[in-house]
Design a protein around this motif. Structure first.
Motif, PDB file in Angstrom:
ATOM      1  N   CYS A   2      14.186  -3.975  24.925  1.00 38.51           N
ATOM      2  CA  CYS A   2      13.890  -5.093  24.015  1.00 38.51           C
ATOM      3  C   CYS A   2      13.069  -4.614  22.829  1.00 38.51           C
ATOM      4  O   CYS A   2      13.309  -5.020  21.687  1.00 38.51           O
ATOM      5  CB  CYS A   2      13.147  -6.199  24.754  1.00 38.51           C
ATOM      6  N   MET A   3      12.076  -3.747  23.068  1.00 35.63           N
ATOM      7  CA  MET A   3      11.235  -3.228  21.992  1.00 35.63           C
ATOM      8  C   MET A   3      12.068  -2.426  21.002  1.00 35.63           C
ATOM      9  O   MET A   3      11.879  -2.532  19.783  1.00 35.63           O
ATOM     10  CB  MET A   3      10.109  -2.370  22.566  1.00 35.63           C
ATOM     11  N   GLU A   4      13.001  -1.627  21.499  1.00 41.41           N
ATOM     12  CA  GLU A   4      13.850  -0.856  20.595  1.00 41.41           C
ATOM     13  C   GLU A   4      14.660  -1.782  19.688  1.00 41.41           C
ATOM     14  O   GLU A   4      14.814  -1.512  18.492  1.00 41.41           O
ATOM     15  CB  GLU A   4      14.744   0.086  21.396  1.00 41.41           C
ATOM     16  N   GLU A   5      15.151  -2.885  20.237  1.00 42.82           N
ATOM     17  CA  GLU A   5      15.902  -3.854  19.420  1.00 42.82           C
ATOM     18  C   GLU A   5      14.997  -4.526  18.397  1.00 42.82           C
ATOM     19  O   GLU A   5      15.390  -4.738  17.244  1.00 42.82           O
ATOM     20  CB  GLU A   5      16.566  -4.914  20.310  1.00 42.82           C
ATOM     21  N   LEU A   6      13.773  -4.889  18.806  1.00 40.79           N
ATOM     22  CA  LEU A   6      12.839  -5.513  17.875  1.00 40.79           C
ATOM     23  C   LEU A   6      12.488  -4.547  16.745  1.00 40.79           C
ATOM     24  O   LEU A   6      12.448  -4.943  15.575  1.00 40.79           O
ATOM     25  CB  LEU A   6      11.575  -5.982  18.592  1.00 40.79           C
ATOM     26  N   LEU A   7      12.247  -3.281  17.071  1.00 41.27           N
ATOM     27  CA  LEU A   7      11.939  -2.292  16.035  1.00 41.27           C
ATOM     28  C   LEU A   7      13.099  -2.141  15.053  1.00 41.27           C
ATOM     29  O   LEU A   7      12.892  -2.029  13.833  1.00 41.27           O
ATOM     30  CB  LEU A   7      11.564  -0.957  16.662  1.00 41.27           C
ATOM     31  N   GLN A   8      14.323  -2.158  15.552  1.00 40.64           N
ATOM     32  CA  GLN A   8      15.492  -2.096  14.667  1.00 40.64           C
ATOM     33  C   GLN A   8      15.548  -3.345  13.785  1.00 40.64           C
ATOM     34  O   GLN A   8      15.832  -3.260  12.589  1.00 40.64           O
ATOM     35  CB  GLN A   8      16.783  -1.946  15.479  1.00 40.64           C
ATOM     36  N   TRP A   9      15.256  -4.496  14.348  1.00 41.27           N
ATOM     37  CA  TRP A   9      15.235  -5.762  13.602  1.00 41.27           C
ATOM     38  C   TRP A   9      14.188  -5.686  12.490  1.00 41.27           C
ATOM     39  O   TRP A   9      14.441  -6.112  11.357  1.00 41.27           O
ATOM     40  CB  TRP A   9      14.967  -6.901  14.592  1.00 41.27           C
ATOM     41  N   PHE A  10      13.001  -5.118  12.788  1.00 37.99           N
ATOM     42  CA  PHE A  10      11.969  -4.929  11.761  1.00 37.99           C
ATOM     43  C   PHE A  10      12.496  -4.029  10.640  1.00 37.99           C
ATOM     44  O   PHE A  10      12.311  -4.318   9.462  1.00 37.99           O
ATOM     45  CB  PHE A  10      10.708  -4.301  12.353  1.00 37.99           C
ATOM     46  N   ARG A  11      13.148  -2.917  11.007  1.00 38.32           N
ATOM     47  CA  ARG A  11      13.689  -1.989  10.003  1.00 38.32           C
ATOM     48  C   ARG A  11      14.676  -2.713   9.083  1.00 38.32           C
ATOM     49  O   ARG A  11      14.653  -2.524   7.863  1.00 38.32           O
ATOM     50  CB  ARG A  11      14.412  -0.827  10.681  1.00 38.32           C
ATOM     51  N   GLU A  12      15.569  -3.520   9.670  1.00 35.16           N
ATOM     52  CA  GLU A  12      16.579  -4.241   8.901  1.00 35.16           C
ATOM     53  C   GLU A  12      15.956  -5.221   7.913  1.00 35.16           C
ATOM     54  O   GLU A  12      16.568  -5.569   6.909  1.00 35.16           O
ATOM     55  CB  GLU A  12      17.534  -4.985   9.839  1.00 35.16           C
ATOM     56  N   ARG A  13      14.747  -5.673   8.166  1.00 36.45           N
ATOM     57  CA  ARG A  13      14.045  -6.611   7.298  1.00 36.45           C
ATOM     58  C   ARG A  13      13.067  -5.912   6.362  1.00 36.45           C
ATOM     59  O   ARG A  13      12.308  -6.548   5.662  1.00 36.45           O
ATOM     60  CB  ARG A  13      13.333  -7.662   8.137  1.00 36.45           C
ATOM     61  N   GLY A  14      13.083  -4.573   6.371  1.00 34.94           N
ATOM     62  CA  GLY A  14      12.276  -3.814   5.439  1.00 34.94           C
ATOM     63  C   GLY A  14      10.811  -3.665   5.798  1.00 34.94           C
ATOM     64  O   GLY A  14       9.998  -3.327   4.935  1.00 34.94           O
ATOM     65  N   ALA A  15      10.462  -3.903   7.054  1.00 35.01           N
ATOM     66  CA  ALA A  15       9.060  -3.748   7.454  1.00 35.01           C
ATOM     67  C   ALA A  15       8.657  -2.284   7.347  1.00 35.01           C
ATOM     68  O   ALA A  15       9.293  -1.413   7.924  1.00 35.01           O
ATOM     69  CB  ALA A  15       8.849  -4.259   8.881  1.00 35.01           C
ATOM     70  N   GLY A  16       7.599  -2.026   6.598  1.00 34.46           N
ATOM     71  CA  GLY A  16       7.137  -0.665   6.393  1.00 34.46           C
ATOM     72  C   GLY A  16       6.146  -0.189   7.435  1.00 34.46           C
ATOM     73  O   GLY A  16       5.770   0.975   7.453  1.00 34.46           O
ATOM     74  N   GLN A  17       5.700  -1.096   8.281  1.00 32.90           N
ATOM     75  CA  GLN A  17       4.801  -0.741   9.373  1.00 32.90           C
ATOM     76  C   GLN A  17       4.939  -1.795  10.461  1.00 32.90           C
ATOM     77  O   GLN A  17       5.452  -2.882  10.233  1.00 32.90           O
ATOM     78  CB  GLN A  17       3.354  -0.633   8.900  1.00 32.90           C
ATOM     79  N   VAL A  18       4.471  -1.444  11.650  1.00 35.20           N
ATOM     80  CA  VAL A  18       4.490  -2.366  12.784  1.00 35.20           C
ATOM     81  C   VAL A  18       3.103  -2.389  13.396  1.00 35.20           C
ATOM     82  O   VAL A  18       2.491  -1.345  13.614  1.00 35.20           O
ATOM     83  CB  VAL A  18       5.532  -1.937  13.846  1.00 35.20           C
ATOM     84  N   LEU A  19       2.620  -3.589  13.662  1.00 34.26           N
ATOM     85  CA  LEU A  19       1.312  -3.781  14.276  1.00 34.26           C
ATOM     86  C   LEU A  19       1.501  -4.330  15.680  1.00 34.26           C
ATOM     87  O   LEU A  19       2.342  -5.199  15.915  1.00 34.26           O
ATOM     88  CB  LEU A  19       0.483  -4.764  13.446  1.00 34.26           C
TER      89      LEU A  19
ATOM     90  N   LYS B  66       0.868  -1.174   0.000  1.00 34.57           N
ATOM     91  CA  LYS B  66       0.000   0.000   0.000  1.00 34.57           C
ATOM     92  C   LYS B  66       0.907   1.227   0.000  1.00 34.57           C
ATOM     93  O   LYS B  66       2.133   1.099   0.113  1.00 34.57           O
ATOM     94  CB  LYS B  66      -0.916   0.000   1.222  1.00 34.57           C
ATOM     95  N   ALA B  67       0.311   2.405  -0.107  1.00 33.03           N
ATOM     96  CA  ALA B  67       1.093   3.635  -0.033  1.00 33.03           C
ATOM     97  C   ALA B  67       1.843   3.659   1.293  1.00 33.03           C
ATOM     98  O   ALA B  67       1.276   3.365   2.342  1.00 33.03           O
ATOM     99  CB  ALA B  67       0.174   4.845  -0.149  1.00 33.03           C
ATOM    100  N   GLY B  68       3.103   3.975   1.252  1.00 34.05           N
ATOM    101  CA  GLY B  68       3.913   4.012   2.464  1.00 34.05           C
ATOM    102  C   GLY B  68       4.540   2.667   2.815  1.00 34.05           C
ATOM    103  O   GLY B  68       5.458   2.599   3.616  1.00 34.05           O
ATOM    104  N   ASN B  69       4.055   1.588   2.206  1.00 36.03           N
ATOM    105  CA  ASN B  69       4.605   0.253   2.434  1.00 36.03           C
ATOM    106  C   ASN B  69       4.361  -0.578   1.171  1.00 36.03           C
ATOM    107  O   ASN B  69       3.636  -1.576   1.201  1.00 36.03           O
ATOM    108  CB  ASN B  69       3.959  -0.403   3.667  1.00 36.03           C
ATOM    109  N   PRO B  70       4.948  -0.174   0.046  1.00 36.13           N
ATOM    110  CA  PRO B  70       4.640  -0.831  -1.225  1.00 36.13           C
ATOM    111  C   PRO B  70       5.057  -2.294  -1.307  1.00 36.13           C
ATOM    112  O   PRO B  70       4.473  -3.058  -2.080  1.00 36.13           O
ATOM    113  CB  PRO B  70       5.392   0.021  -2.257  1.00 36.13           C
ATOM    114  N   HIS B  71       6.031  -2.717  -0.508  1.00 39.01           N
ATOM    115  CA  HIS B  71       6.479  -4.111  -0.541  1.00 39.01           C
ATOM    116  C   HIS B  71       5.669  -5.002   0.403  1.00 39.01           C
ATOM    117  O   HIS B  71       5.816  -6.217   0.388  1.00 39.01           O
ATOM    118  CB  HIS B  71       7.971  -4.203  -0.235  1.00 39.01           C
ATOM    119  N   GLY B  72       4.838  -4.401   1.234  1.00 39.04           N
ATOM    120  CA  GLY B  72       3.911  -5.162   2.068  1.00 39.04           C
ATOM    121  C   GLY B  72       4.505  -5.863   3.267  1.00 39.04           C
ATOM    122  O   GLY B  72       3.827  -6.668   3.904  1.00 39.04           O
TER     123      GLY B  72
END
Length: 149
Positions: free
Chosen positions: A110-127, A81-87
């Motif tokens: 721990c949450m800060e590390e998980l958020l960084q891990w998401f970024r490294e994997r290209g996550a365009g959003q977090v739920l 979607k817009a803002g997260n085209p790779h899904g």
């Protein structure tokens, strides 16, 4: 040096213990732990090999072999979607701190590390699904108002 580390297969039983702490805090939850034995081998496999499953922990400072906190999530695919085209989307599903280790910033770290891990994997959003009355220690970075990693 960070207190946070990526969970390893040998942490499996402690991850289940802390997940149960989280489950027990939810209204109407099932306090049963019989499922732990059946879940443990699968959890250990995921901790050993899964690139889309991330668990970050802090060792308990007063109890060797125990964990003080955990944050666990997965990276899933959804149609872009817009803002997260790779899904790619991060999904946080377990956040727990041992009752005697609270108010020390462990879950936040721990949450800060998980958020960084998401970024490294290209996550365009977090739920994140939160309980109706999150604890005072729920980090602002875990707020549903912050959908991007």
């Amino acid at each position: 040096m960070s207190l946070v580390r990526r969970a390893a297969p040998e942490d499996g039983a402690e991850l289940l213990r802390l997940r149960q702490v989280m489950i027990d805090a939810l209204p109407g939850s099932d306090p049963g732990t019989d499922w732990h034995a059946e879940s443990l081998p699968t959890l250990r496999e995921r901790l050993a090999s899964d690139e889309d499953f991330g668990a970050f922990v802090v060792d308990h400072p007063e109890r060797p072999g125990a964990l003080a906190a955990l944050v666990v999530g997965t990276v899933d695919y959804r149609i872009g979607k817009a803002g997260n085209p790779h899904g790619k989307a991060g999904f946080v599903f377990s956040v727990a701190t041992d009752p005697d280790a609270r108010r020390r910033g462990y879950a936040r770290a721990c949450m800060e590390e998980l958020l960084q891990w998401f970024r490294e994997r290209g996550a365009g959003q977090v739920l994140l699904t939160a309980s109706p009355t999150p604890s005072r220690s729920t980090p602002p970075s875990a707020s549903p108002a912050s959908p991007t990693p």
